[in-house]
Design a protein around this motif. Structure first.
Motif, PDB file in Angstrom:
ATOM      1  N   ALA A  36      28.658  25.300 -22.828  1.00 38.60           N
ATOM      2  CA  ALA A  36      27.965  24.016 -22.965  1.00 38.60           C
ATOM      3  C   ALA A  36      28.937  22.840 -22.976  1.00 38.60           C
ATOM      4  O   ALA A  36      28.520  21.692 -22.823  1.00 38.60           O
ATOM      5  CB  ALA A  36      27.121  24.012 -24.231  1.00 38.60           C
ATOM      6  N   MET A  37      30.237  23.118 -23.114  1.00 37.31           N
ATOM      7  CA  MET A  37      31.230  22.043 -23.079  1.00 37.31           C
ATOM      8  C   MET A  37      31.125  21.208 -21.805  1.00 37.31           C
ATOM      9  O   MET A  37      31.446  20.016 -21.804  1.00 37.31           O
ATOM     10  CB  MET A  37      32.637  22.638 -23.186  1.00 37.31           C
ATOM     11  CG  MET A  37      33.748  21.611 -23.227  1.00 37.31           C
ATOM     12  SD  MET A  37      35.393  22.362 -23.273  1.00 37.31           S
ATOM     13  CE  MET A  37      35.352  23.178 -24.859  1.00 37.31           C
ATOM     14  N   ARG A  38      30.659  21.803 -20.727  1.00 38.29           N
ATOM     15  CA  ARG A  38      30.583  21.069 -19.460  1.00 38.29           C
ATOM     16  C   ARG A  38      29.650  19.872 -19.548  1.00 38.29           C
ATOM     17  O   ARG A  38      29.801  18.897 -18.816  1.00 38.29           O
ATOM     18  CB  ARG A  38      30.129  21.999 -18.336  1.00 38.29           C
ATOM     19  CG  ARG A  38      28.698  22.495 -18.442  1.00 38.29           C
ATOM     20  CD  ARG A  38      28.426  23.564 -17.392  1.00 38.29           C
ATOM     21  NE  ARG A  38      27.031  23.966 -17.308  1.00 38.29           N
ATOM     22  CZ  ARG A  38      26.439  24.828 -18.103  1.00 38.29           C
ATOM     23  NH1 ARG A  38      27.132  25.408 -19.082  1.00 38.29           N
ATOM     24  NH2 ARG A  38      25.161  25.155 -17.945  1.00 38.29           N
ATOM     25  N   TYR A  39      28.683  19.939 -20.466  1.00 36.30           N
ATOM     26  CA  TYR A  39      27.758  18.821 -20.590  1.00 36.30           C
ATOM     27  C   TYR A  39      28.448  17.564 -21.109  1.00 36.30           C
ATOM     28  O   TYR A  39      27.949  16.449 -20.907  1.00 36.30           O
ATOM     29  CB  TYR A  39      26.600  19.203 -21.511  1.00 36.30           C
ATOM     30  CG  TYR A  39      25.747  20.329 -20.977  1.00 36.30           C
ATOM     31  CD1 TYR A  39      25.362  20.367 -19.644  1.00 36.30           C
ATOM     32  CD2 TYR A  39      25.341  21.365 -21.803  1.00 36.30           C
ATOM     33  CE1 TYR A  39      24.587  21.394 -19.141  1.00 36.30           C
ATOM     34  CE2 TYR A  39      24.557  22.408 -21.323  1.00 36.30           C
ATOM     35  CZ  TYR A  39      24.198  22.416 -19.983  1.00 36.30           C
ATOM     36  OH  TYR A  39      23.426  23.439 -19.491  1.00 36.30           O
ATOM     37  N   LEU A  99      29.714  11.128 -27.715  1.00 37.46           N
ATOM     38  CA  LEU A  99      29.483  12.558 -27.622  1.00 37.46           C
ATOM     39  C   LEU A  99      30.519  13.248 -28.494  1.00 37.46           C
ATOM     40  O   LEU A  99      31.700  12.912 -28.426  1.00 37.46           O
ATOM     41  CB  LEU A  99      29.599  13.029 -26.177  1.00 37.46           C
ATOM     42  CG  LEU A  99      28.439  12.660 -25.256  1.00 37.46           C
ATOM     43  CD1 LEU A  99      28.820  12.906 -23.800  1.00 37.46           C
ATOM     44  CD2 LEU A  99      27.187  13.449 -25.614  1.00 37.46           C
ATOM     45  N   LEU A 100      30.096  14.223 -29.275  1.00 35.95           N
ATOM     46  CA  LEU A 100      30.954  14.783 -30.313  1.00 35.95           C
ATOM     47  C   LEU A 100      30.899  16.307 -30.320  1.00 35.95           C
ATOM     48  O   LEU A 100      29.810  16.898 -30.263  1.00 35.95           O
ATOM     49  CB  LEU A 100      30.516  14.265 -31.687  1.00 35.95           C
ATOM     50  CG  LEU A 100      30.480  12.741 -31.848  1.00 35.95           C
ATOM     51  CD1 LEU A 100      29.641  12.348 -33.051  1.00 35.95           C
ATOM     52  CD2 LEU A 100      31.884  12.180 -31.964  1.00 35.95           C
ATOM     53  N   GLY A 101      32.058  16.928 -30.406  1.00 37.09           N
ATOM     54  CA  GLY A 101      32.111  18.339 -30.696  1.00 37.09           C
ATOM     55  C   GLY A 101      31.877  18.554 -32.184  1.00 37.09           C
ATOM     56  O   GLY A 101      31.949  17.618 -32.987  1.00 37.09           O
ATOM     57  N   THR A 102      31.588  19.780 -32.577  1.00 35.66           N
ATOM     58  CA  THR A 102      31.318  20.062 -33.987  1.00 35.66           C
ATOM     59  C   THR A 102      32.289  21.103 -34.519  1.00 35.66           C
ATOM     60  O   THR A 102      32.754  21.978 -33.792  1.00 35.66           O
ATOM     61  CB  THR A 102      29.874  20.563 -34.220  1.00 35.66           C
ATOM     62  OG1 THR A 102      29.741  21.893 -33.714  1.00 35.66           O
ATOM     63  CG2 THR A 102      28.872  19.652 -33.532  1.00 35.66           C
ATOM     64  N   GLY A 103      32.579  21.004 -35.804  1.00 36.69           N
ATOM     65  CA  GLY A 103      33.441  21.962 -36.472  1.00 36.69           C
ATOM     66  C   GLY A 103      32.637  23.067 -37.124  1.00 36.69           C
ATOM     67  O   GLY A 103      31.403  23.074 -37.096  1.00 36.69           O
ATOM     68  N   ARG A 104      33.340  23.984 -37.758  1.00 35.57           N
ATOM     69  CA  ARG A 104      32.692  25.093 -38.449  1.00 35.57           C
ATOM     70  C   ARG A 104      32.562  24.837 -39.950  1.00 35.57           C
ATOM     71  O   ARG A 104      31.857  25.561 -40.643  1.00 35.57           O
ATOM     72  CB  ARG A 104      33.467  26.387 -38.195  1.00 35.57           C
ATOM     73  CG  ARG A 104      33.478  26.788 -36.734  1.00 35.57           C
ATOM     74  CD  ARG A 104      34.102  28.147 -36.524  1.00 35.57           C
ATOM     75  NE  ARG A 104      34.165  28.484 -35.106  1.00 35.57           N
ATOM     76  CZ  ARG A 104      33.166  29.016 -34.408  1.00 35.57           C
ATOM     77  NH1 ARG A 104      32.027  29.257 -35.007  1.00 35.57           N
ATOM     78  NH2 ARG A 104      33.298  29.291 -33.118  1.00 35.57           N
TER      79      ARG A 104
END
Length: 244
Positions: free
Chosen positions: A27-30, A49-54
């Motif tokens: 999904a990173m491609r989005y 747009l933001l990635g998320t941590g664990r």
């Protein structure tokens, strides 16, 4: 979105936070595909747009299946148009394994994000005393302070897990390691104050941030969350009982 709690606001400016979990890590491609679409979206003066941590706060671990959008809108109509017609929102409906969305009435903010104040045009929302509060904290960490910052994260995560008044929290970021943020939901202002001033790890980190000049830029903003929809880890944290 169906309102769960809302404070009256005189400002046309609102924000929204969208947390999307996909079935696959590609999904990173989005992140690349969505940028030109968002740049061309009317009534959207600011977005990330933001990635998320664990972890519950800013962390080194990344969840490659879950991504977020934080957005500031020129009113409800602009957000409604995006949700109804944007191919980005359409893909969320069609492909997301889980999604959670919330509207945010700005209460107040300080600082900048990418050299801008995203809420410069916002009039603080009026609301009754009590009720849920959403908090966004964001920082650009100086490279020489990265090691000290990430050594401090586990203690802050532990403080968050111990806070009964924290309804939900997630670490997000727009750039690996150095540009990080946390989005959190709280029962009320008193719960935020307990975490800020009574959590030993958090209080120590704040003192070091100021004393050792960890950040080159930072932003702190509070909101009235309303109109939540969907699920965040299987539940809606703003609804009684946590159900969708």
């Amino acid at each position: 979105m169906t309102a769960t709690s809302r404070g009256a606001t005189e400002s046309s400016v609102i924000a929204s936070f969208h947390l999307i979990r996909y079935a696959r890590a590609d999904a990173m491609r989005y992140m690349a595909f969505d940028r030109p679409v968002l740049r061309g979206t009317g009534g959207l003066p600011f977005w990330r747009l933001l990635g998320t941590g664990r972890g519950r706060s800013m962390s080194l671990g990344a969840d490659l299946r879950r991504w977020a959008l934080f957005a500031v809108w020129d009113g409800e109509r602009a957000l409604e148009e995006f949700l109804a017609r944007s191919p980005v929102a359409g893909r969320w409906r069609d492909e997301a394994e889980e999604s959670w969305h919330v509207r945010l009435a700005p209460l107040g903010s300080r600082g900048r994000w990418g050299g801008r104040d995203p809420f410069a045009a916002a009039v603080p929302a009026a609301r009754p005393a009590g009720g849920p509060v959403a908090v966004l904290t964001r920082a650009s960490i100086r490279p020489r302070r990265l090691a000290a910052f990430y050594r401090s994260v586990p203690g802050v995560d532990l403080d968050l897990r111990r806070q009964d008044g924290c309804l939900a929290s997630i670490g997000v970021g727009e750039w690996p390691l150095a540009r990080q943020a946390t989005f959190s939901l709280w029962e009320d202002d008193a719960a935020i104050a307990r975490f800020a001033y009574r959590g030993d790890a958090h209080r120590t980190v704040i003192d070091r941030v100021r004393g050792e000049d960890w950040y080159s830029e930072e932003l702190f903003a509070r909101f009235v969350p309303y109109g939540s929809e969907g699920a965040w880890d299987g539940r809606d944290p703003l609804r009684p009982g946590g159900s969708e």
